[in-house]
Design a protein around this motif. Structure first.
Motif, PDB file in Angstrom:
ATOM      1  N   ILE A   1       0.993  -1.189  -0.032  1.00 22.21           N
ATOM      2  CA  ILE A   1       0.122  -0.061   0.082  1.00 22.21           C
ATOM      3  C   ILE A   1       0.848   1.469  -0.133  1.00 22.21           C
ATOM      4  CG2 ILE A   1      -0.082   0.071   2.476  1.00 22.21           C
ATOM      5  CD1 ILE A   1      -3.073   1.029   2.195  1.00 22.21           C
ATOM      6  N   ASP A   2       0.372   2.351  -0.691  1.00 12.37           N
ATOM      7  CA  ASP A   2       1.203   3.395  -0.735  1.00 12.37           C
ATOM      8  C   ASP A   2       1.411   4.218   0.410  1.00 12.37           C
ATOM      9  OD1 ASP A   2       2.334   5.957  -2.098  1.00 12.37           O
ATOM     10  OD2 ASP A   2       0.370   6.633  -1.285  1.00 12.37           O
ATOM     11  N   GLU A   3       2.537   4.468   0.993  1.00  5.05           N
ATOM     12  CA  GLU A   3       2.886   5.154   2.307  1.00  5.05           C
ATOM     13  C   GLU A   3       1.968   6.167   2.783  1.00  5.05           C
ATOM     14  OE1 GLU A   3       5.058   4.893   5.731  1.00  5.05           O
ATOM     15  OE2 GLU A   3       5.305   3.676   3.988  1.00  5.05           O
ATOM     16  N   ASP A   4       1.517   7.040   2.066  1.00  6.89           N
ATOM     17  CA  ASP A   4       0.459   8.089   2.366  1.00  6.89           C
ATOM     18  C   ASP A   4      -0.642   7.457   2.842  1.00  6.89           C
ATOM     19  OD1 ASP A   4       2.451  10.091   2.202  1.00  6.89           O
ATOM     20  OD2 ASP A   4       1.722  10.505   0.088  1.00  6.89           O
TER      21      ASP A   4
ATOM     22  N   ILE B   1      -0.683   5.764   6.202  1.00  6.47           N
ATOM     23  CA  ILE B   1      -0.429   6.604   7.387  1.00  6.47           C
ATOM     24  C   ILE B   1      -2.047   7.005   7.512  1.00  6.47           C
ATOM     25  CG2 ILE B   1       0.011   9.048   7.977  1.00  6.47           C
ATOM     26  CD1 ILE B   1       2.860   8.581   6.415  1.00  6.47           C
ATOM     27  N   GLU B   2      -2.837   7.144   6.483  1.00  3.24           N
ATOM     28  CA  GLU B   2      -4.174   7.559   6.654  1.00  3.24           C
ATOM     29  C   GLU B   2      -4.868   6.335   7.103  1.00  3.24           C
ATOM     30  OE1 GLU B   2      -7.912   9.117   3.454  1.00  3.24           O
ATOM     31  OE2 GLU B   2      -5.637   8.989   2.838  1.00  3.24           O
ATOM     32  N   VAL B   3      -4.867   5.375   6.856  1.00  6.26           N
ATOM     33  CA  VAL B   3      -5.326   3.996   7.358  1.00  6.26           C
ATOM     34  C   VAL B   3      -5.058   3.714   8.798  1.00  6.26           C
ATOM     35  CG1 VAL B   3      -5.578   1.690   7.223  1.00  6.26           C
ATOM     36  CG2 VAL B   3      -5.689   3.055   5.088  1.00  6.26           C
ATOM     37  N   ALA B   4      -3.869   4.009   8.929  1.00  2.00           N
ATOM     38  CA  ALA B   4      -3.397   3.925  10.498  1.00  2.00           C
ATOM     39  C   ALA B   4      -4.117   4.887  11.321  1.00  2.00           C
ATOM     40  CB  ALA B   4      -1.974   3.967  10.669  1.00  2.00           C
TER      41      ALA B   4
ATOM     42  N   ALA C   1       1.545   4.087  11.578  1.00  2.00           N
ATOM     43  CA  ALA C   1       1.816   2.981  10.297  1.00  2.00           C
ATOM     44  C   ALA C   1       2.981   1.841  10.753  1.00  2.00           C
ATOM     45  CB  ALA C   1       2.417   4.086   9.188  1.00  2.00           C
ATOM     46  N   GLU C   2       3.802   2.413  11.739  1.00  2.00           N
ATOM     47  CA  GLU C   2       4.782   1.294  12.033  1.00  2.00           C
ATOM     48  C   GLU C   2       4.153   0.299  12.716  1.00  2.00           C
ATOM     49  OE1 GLU C   2       8.212   0.973  11.641  1.00  2.00           O
ATOM     50  OE2 GLU C   2       7.835   2.431  10.157  1.00  2.00           O
ATOM     51  N   ALA C   3       3.043   0.418  13.441  1.00  2.00           N
ATOM     52  CA  ALA C   3       2.418  -0.597  14.146  1.00  2.00           C
ATOM     53  C   ALA C   3       1.569  -1.480  13.119  1.00  2.00           C
ATOM     54  CB  ALA C   3       1.186  -0.117  15.144  1.00  2.00           C
ATOM     55  N   ILE C   4       1.190  -0.924  12.028  1.00  2.69           N
ATOM     56  CA  ILE C   4       0.616  -1.963  11.118  1.00  2.69           C
ATOM     57  C   ILE C   4       1.794  -2.681  10.382  1.00  2.69           C
ATOM     58  CG2 ILE C   4      -0.409  -1.767   8.803  1.00  2.69           C
ATOM     59  CD1 ILE C   4      -2.120   0.611   9.907  1.00  2.69           C
TER      60      ILE C   4
END
Length: 129
Positions: free
Chosen positions: A48-51, A54-57, A64-67
């Motif tokens: 998944i795209d990094e941006d 971050i939005e999903v997280a 995002a790191e936790a995911i």
């Protein structure tokens, strides 16, 4: 036991975190401002795209790191190592240090004793008159 590393499927991790947070795809979609089908596509994607990550997280209330570092085994180990009591109230482990019935008996005995003392005091006042 295999030493091969399992693929880092971000979509599955998002799905599992969402399920652990007791959130439906529709709720996540609403938080992201999209529809359920888009969330389904995200959860089936290996990357998944990094941006977007971050939005999903943020919508899931994690980083995002936790995911990226999510591990089902780690979650089960944490639960297994921290949960020792079968008494759970509102999701919190609860252990009673006393027998509630003993406390009720103790309170009843104190009430009876107080009534006896009150009767003795009133009888004393009546005798003095």
């Amino acid at each position: 036991m295999s030493t091969a590393t399992r693929p880092n499927h971000i979509g599955r991790k998002i799905s599992r975190i969402r399920e652990l947070r007791d959130m439906k795809q529709e709720a996540l979609a609403q938080a992201l401002g999209t529809n359920q089908q888009a969330v389904s596509i995200i959860e089936s994607s290996e990357t998944i795209d990094e941006d977007k990550l971050i939005e999903v997280a943020k919508a899931l209330g994690v980083t995002a790191e936790a995911i990226k570092n999510f591990s089902e085994e780690a979650v089960l180990n944490i639960i297994g190592n921290t949960y020792h009591d079968s008494n759970v109230v509102n999701g919190n482990a609860y252990s009673c240090n006393f027998n509630p019935l003993d406390k009720m008996v103790e309170l009843y005995e104190r009430l009876v004793q107080a009534e006896k003392e009150k009767i003795e005091y009133l009888e004393k006042i009546l005798k003095d008159k």
